[in-house]
Design a protein around this motif. Structure first.
Motif: not given
Length: 306
Positions: A22-23, A25-31, A51-70
């Motif tokens: 989970p990202g 900044t924009k996926c705080t609760s999941l992170y 982690i490196l942030s990627i924008d996943v807003s198009s994936a439609g994940i509830s309360r989460c618009s960014n994920l992290g990559v190692n």
């Protein structure tokens, strides 16, 4: 146009939760849930600076618009950001829906066996309904029926994933990272010349006689066919020049050498057989069975994969 699939198996089971997270900044609760579940500061979860942030807003994940990559896999982020990559997360092998209360009695597959789960990931056929043992092999079977010239190659060892239906008669190639050698360019016994087998091979593959049998003849024909194929491949292989500079100082587990070999095979696709336009390649990088040393293992291995 030519198309190829290059399948890289991270043997032992890479810890996917330390590849994609989970990202912050924009996926705080999941992170926070992720970091808590992985032991917080004294645990194995990736910290915000790992982690490196990627924008996943198009994936439609509830309360989460960014994920992290190692951070050791910056290439994954680049490929994703360019719109050329996709992550399939939370994947696994089950033949029916189960819960944590009944999975042990209701699941037929040994979910905690490395060998079994590797096989299932190569087969992708929970009910064994396919006509061939490997998912990539079955794909090639269909492409071949549609008129494509196909090729299947594994680096260093045979694997189920590229095997198609036995009825096709198509056998995958297995090529060593040590290179492709002609029969008489290798020395089989210490101190002997590279010609030591010539007399034996002549005897084995000579004309048939009264004691010959169908199976012996079929074996001999198959051997000679592969021998000729290897010799032809050697000539083409040695003339290849690659545009990519493969940096062999980053070669943990031999992954860079394997990918360089695959690149060379792709470069001579028109000379292999009668010309290949659909290829599958399999290579493997071992040692990902990390257990408690996950951070150290990934830090050592992922830069070469990157």
């Amino acid at each position: 146009p030519y198309k190829a699939i290059v399948y890289i198996n991270l043997a032992g089971g890479v810890d996917s939760f330390n590849i994609l997270t989970p990202g912050v900044t924009k996926c705080t609760s999941l992170y926070n849930d992720y970091y808590e579940a992985r032991g917080r500061g004294s645990g194995i979860g990736l910290k915000s600076d790992e982690i490196l942030s990627i924008d996943v807003s198009s994936a439609g994940i509830s309360r989460c618009s960014n994920l992290g990559v190692n951070k050791h896999l910056s290439a994954y982020k680049d490929i994703f950001d360019e719109g050329k990559g996709i992550f399939f997360a939370n994947m696994g092998h089950l033949h029916k829906p189960v819960t944590k209360e009944n999975w042990f009695t209701e699941t037929k597959t040994d979910l905690f066996s490395h060998h079994t789960m590797k096989l299932e990931s190569h087969v992708v056929d929970a009910f064994r309904e396919g006509e061939g043992p490997g998912v990539l092999g079955r794909m090639l079977d269909i492409l071949e029926r549609h008129g494509h010239a196909v090729g299947a190659t594994a680096v260093n060892s045979r694997v189920h994933i590229i095997d198609g239906s036995p009825t096709t008669g198509r056998l995958p190639d297995v090529i060593s990272t040590n290179g492709v050698l002609k029969m008489f360019e290798r020395s089989y016994l210490k101190g002997e010349t590279d010609q030591q087998l010539r007399a034996f091979l002549k005897l084995l593959h000579a004309e048939t006689d009264d004691n010959s049998g169908f199976f012996g003849n079929a074996w001999s024909q198959s051997f000679v066919d592969i021998w000729n194929k290897t010799d032809a491949l050697v000539q083409k292989f040695r003339k290849t020049e690659l545009a990519t500079d493969f940096q062999l100082e980053h070669n943990t587990g031999g992954i860079t050498s394997q990918l360089k070999l695959i690149a060379r095979l792709i470069s001579i696709r028109n000379e292999r057989g009668n010309g290949i336009n659909r290829d599958v390649f399999y290579c493997e990088m071992g040692g990902y069975d990390s257990h408690s040393k996950v951070s150290t293992v990934l830090a050592n291995k992922l830069p070469s994969l990157n």
